[in-house]
Motif scaffolding. Structure first.
Motif, mmCIF file in Angstrom:
data_model
loop_
_atom_site.group_PDB
_atom_site.id
_atom_site.type_symbol
_atom_site.label_atom_id
_atom_site.label_comp_id
_atom_site.label_asym_id
_atom_site.label_seq_id
_atom_site.Cartn_x
_atom_site.Cartn_y
_atom_site.Cartn_z
ATOM 1 N N ASP A 159 0.858 -1.191 0.000
ATOM 2 C CA ASP A 159 0.000 0.000 0.000
ATOM 3 C C ASP A 159 0.892 1.239 0.000
ATOM 4 O O ASP A 159 1.029 1.930 1.008
ATOM 5 N N PRO A 160 1.537 1.531 -1.153
ATOM 6 C CA PRO A 160 2.547 2.600 -1.165
ATOM 7 C C PRO A 160 2.001 3.993 -0.886
ATOM 8 O O PRO A 160 2.759 4.880 -0.504
ATOM 9 N N LEU A 161 0.721 4.224 -1.080
ATOM 10 C CA LEU A 161 0.180 5.572 -0.867
ATOM 11 C C LEU A 161 -0.197 5.842 0.583
ATOM 12 O O LEU A 161 -0.474 6.992 0.935
ATOM 13 N N GLU A 201 -6.057 3.977 -9.049
ATOM 14 C CA GLU A 201 -6.131 3.622 -10.463
ATOM 15 C C GLU A 201 -5.708 4.783 -11.354
ATOM 16 O O GLU A 201 -4.940 4.602 -12.313
ATOM 17 N N LEU A 202 -6.188 5.981 -11.067
ATOM 18 C CA LEU A 202 -5.799 7.146 -11.866
ATOM 19 C C LEU A 202 -4.297 7.389 -11.764
ATOM 20 O O LEU A 202 -3.643 7.738 -12.762
ATOM 21 N N LEU A 203 -3.748 7.207 -10.583
ATOM 22 C CA LEU A 203 -2.307 7.387 -10.398
ATOM 23 C C LEU A 203 -1.527 6.350 -11.199
ATOM 24 O O LEU A 203 -0.505 6.658 -11.816
ATOM 25 N N ALA A 204 -2.017 5.102 -11.243
ATOM 26 C CA ALA A 204 -1.339 4.066 -12.011
ATOM 27 C C ALA A 204 -1.294 4.419 -13.490
ATOM 28 O O ALA A 204 -0.258 4.254 -14.159
ATOM 29 N N LEU A 636 5.584 10.156 -5.042
ATOM 30 C CA LEU A 636 5.811 8.708 -4.965
ATOM 31 C C LEU A 636 7.111 8.328 -5.664
ATOM 32 O O LEU A 636 7.896 7.520 -5.150
ATOM 33 N N LEU A 637 7.361 8.899 -6.831
ATOM 34 C CA LEU A 637 8.588 8.579 -7.570
ATOM 35 C C LEU A 637 9.832 9.054 -6.810
ATOM 36 O O LEU A 637 10.902 8.443 -6.905
ATOM 37 N N LEU A 647 2.027 -0.334 -8.646
ATOM 38 C CA LEU A 647 0.718 0.226 -8.997
ATOM 39 C C LEU A 647 0.382 -0.029 -10.457
ATOM 40 O O LEU A 647 -0.758 -0.357 -10.794
ATOM 41 N N ILE A 648 1.348 0.130 -11.342
ATOM 42 C CA ILE A 648 1.092 -0.058 -12.775
ATOM 43 C C ILE A 648 0.686 -1.496 -13.059
ATOM 44 O O ILE A 648 -0.291 -1.754 -13.778
ATOM 45 N N ARG A 649 1.421 -2.455 -12.498
ATOM 46 C CA ARG A 649 1.080 -3.866 -12.730
ATOM 47 C C ARG A 649 -0.272 -4.207 -12.121
ATOM 48 O O ARG A 649 -1.035 -4.991 -12.670
#
Length: 662
Positions: A159-161, A201-204, A636-637, A647-649
């Protein structure tokens, strides 16, 4: 089961958690059988009083259930499975949930969901019952069991956020539990749990597009630097002065083409804002630098018109443009393909034929795509593959609100032509019921007497009793009968290409006064003498399409009008659409209203629209989230760069590879 789940994008246990319920039922309250009503969905608890098989062509079993107040309810089953045969008998208690219907002997439920209620492990539901989108062979019981098992493992979810969000945001684990196993109210769109997943999802999507953009900038592209001699010569021959907005966008494109990284630029411009001239300026720079250019349009009509306009503008520069269409004969194609492969031909217009097998380019440096939303991702990818990392310019007259564009097209640079050429007058828009058709036809005579031309747009080629739309052929016949002295043409998608082009040329050249057409003339067709647009059954079209059609008139010096014919009675939604188009000419405002009414659909992806589907987020509804996504992504980056891939995966899986085609 794995094979059945794969088309849903579920290949890992984690994927189950992000396959969310589409609806919920409240089965917690027991209903008295004596108070049930037909059409009601209800849970009941009672004692089996009788089990009666009913033989026939389709055997049935009827179970009479009674409650503690003496009321009864009949249960009807067409499948008498093993556990029912072995365990059901009078005296046993049964819990059921289903829809109440009127049967031959009173109220009944047909194949309700059930549990034996006199077993030690029975307990009444204490939460809402979720229902999941499914496929053949997978039941709701499967989904509930699987998601129970996956939720039990949710402590392992990254849960990185969690530590980047302000206080008050729920954790990912808590959000998933609430959406899958809500204990109270149905979690709506504004529920914090759903908002948390929408933000993820939007962030991904943002991170995926940003990464694709970063990787692309590391790739070498042809440097299309040129003094601009061709462009300056063309400007001197133009009968008008380019707008400041056009010149600004041209300067942005020129800078991109002169760089070593491949350009990926989206140019948005309202109907009539002059996107074609901007594209020609880019084309001329590429040709002057010694490279080839391919311009792709969505239809043969538009490709031919684009080709004709190029020929008109380029003839004084000593340049020529080829035209490659699917309808071209082998004899026509052969010299054109040879000239492209040898590098003798620098400019080619066309449709999807531009990227078919056997079409090779010597030095393809720039690809220009008009109305990109009409092409699928794979089509764009195949055209781009004809060159060695060519530059890409995308044109669209379908405006996207800037917040959406900046986040959901983060892999593209965005240019907006935000002004119209001077002298363009707004098109007067009138809404009329089709009961006034005769009056309208009478007034058309005045327009024709002034030497002006008219579009009459229909939505179907043939009559449909189901939709009750006035067909193009019927309208053509009616107009010919009402206006026998007028030259009337008919164009629709089923005509052979050559005949369609001939009829369009007749209208463009003035040989035809009225053109009855389907929506094939929606985009790009330019006839300055046409000053009246009549759209039948306008209540059935979306706002963006109405705006595009209206943009076909108002291109000359004469005041133009658009008549929106509708068939009463109007629904509230249709009335709202017609009111918006009647009161506004702002393409961005209209596009926004269109999104609000129809939904944004798939703004990113690999289907024909070319956009990836969003599972939880709605870019318009969640616009407030879009505004915080870029800063959240950069944070995050900076602090957890490895989390971006997680998140992307999680949200995009294998579809990330499609981002680089715009």
């Amino acid at each position: 089961m794995a094979a059945r789940l794969a088309p849903l994008g579920i290949v890992r246990v984690e994927d189950l958690l992000f396959h969310l319920p589409s609806r919920y039922q409240d089965r917690r309250q027991l209903h008295a059988m004596g108070r049930l009503q037909a059409g009601q969905e209800a849970a009941v608890l009672g004692e089996i009083l009788d089990i009666r098989p009913q033989p026939g062509r389709r055997p049935q079993w009827c179970v009479v259930l009674g409650d503690d107040r003496g009321a009864v309810l009949q249960l009807r089953f067409f499948h008498w499975v093993g556990v029912m045969r072995s365990q059901w008998r009078p005296g046993r208690r049964l819990w059921c949930f289903g829809e109440v219907r009127v049967g031959g002997n009173g109220l009944e439920m047909v194949h309700p969901e059930w549990q034996l209620a006199d077993t030690p492990d029975f307990c009444l539901p204490d939460r809402l019952t979720p229902f999941y989108p499914s496929v053949a062979g997978i039941t709701q019981a499967h989904w509930r069991a699987w998601t129970d098992a996956a939720l039990a493992l949710s402590d392992e979810l990254l849960d990185p956020l969690l530590h980047l969000l302000p206080a008050g945001w729920p954790s990912l684990k808590a959000s998933l539990y609430r959406l899958h196993r809500s204990a109270d109210a149905v979690p709506g769109d504004a529920d914090p749990a759903r908002q948390r997943l929408a933000l993820d999802e939007l962030l991904a999507h943002y991170l995926a597009l940003r990464e694709e953009r970063r990787l692309r900038r590391c790739l070498p592209a042809p440097v299309l630097a040129a003094p601009g001699a061709y462009w300056e010569r063309l400007r001197q021959t133009l009968p008008f002065v380019p707008t400041a907005a056009q010149l600004r966008v041209i300067a942005e494109i020129r800078a991109d083409l002169g760089a070593t990284a491949p350009m990926r630029r989206l140019v948005q411009g309202d109907v009539g804002s002059g996107k074609t001239l901007v594209a020609v300026a880019a084309l001329l720079q590429a040709v002057e630098a010694g490279y080839q250019v391919a311009l792709m349009a969505p239809t043969e009509i538009l490709a031919r018109q684009l080709h004709q306009r190029l020929e008109d503008w380029l003839q004084n520069l000593g340049l020529r443009a080829g035209l490659l269409l699917g309808s071209c004969s082998a004899k026509e194609r052969r010299p054109l393909l040879r000239a492209l492969a040898d590098g003798e031909l620098a400019i080619v217009c066309g449709t999807q034929a531009l990227f078919q097998e056997g079409v090779d380019y010597a030095r393809l440096g720039l690809v220009i795509i008009d109305e990109q939303h009409r092409f699928g991702v794979e089509q764009r990818r195949r055209l781009m593959a004809k060159g060695s990392m060519p530059h890409l310019l995308i044109l669209t007259a379908t405006p996207i609100p800037r917040t959406l564009a900046m986040t959901l097209h983060a892999d593209l640079d965005l240019s907006v032509i935000d002004s119209l050429p001077p002298g363009r007058q707004p098109v007067a828009t009138v809404v009329l019921p089709d009961t006034r058709r005769d009056e309208l036809i009478a007034r058309m005579r005045n327009v024709l007497a002034e030497g002006r031309q008219i579009y009459w747009v229909c939505q179907l080629i043939e009559n449909s009793e189901l939709l009750e739309l006035q067909a193009a052929e019927d309208s053509y016949t009616e107009l010919c009968r009402a206006l026998p002295e007028v030259r009337i043409g008919l164009v629709h998608g089923r005509l052979p290409a050559e005949e369609k082009q001939r009829r369009m040329r007749d209208f463009v050249g003035g040989a035809t006064q009225i053109l009855v057409a389907t929506t094939v003339i929606e985009v790009g067709v330019d006839v300055p003498a046409a000053s009246l647009m009549i759209i039948e059954h306008a209540e059935r079209l979306g706002l963006s399409q109405l705006h595009q059609l209206r943009g076909r008139v108002g291109r000359g010096a004469t005041q133009s009008a658009c008549i929106l014919l509708y068939r009463p009675p109007l629904s509230a939604r249709a009335r709202q659409r017609l009111q918006v188009i009647r009161s506004s000419h702002d393409g961005f405002f209209i596009a926004r209203k269109d999104l609000e009414m129809r939904g944004p659909g798939e703004l990113l992806g690999v289907r024909q629209s070319g956009e990836r589907a969003l599972r939880v987020a709605d870019p318009l509804r969640d616009e407030a989230l879009l505004e915080i996504v870029p800063d959240l992504g950069e944070n995050l980056l900076r602090t957890q760069p490895e989390a971006a891939g997680v998140l992307i995966r999680r949200w995009l899986g294998s579809s990330v590879a499609y981002g680089d085609v715009g």
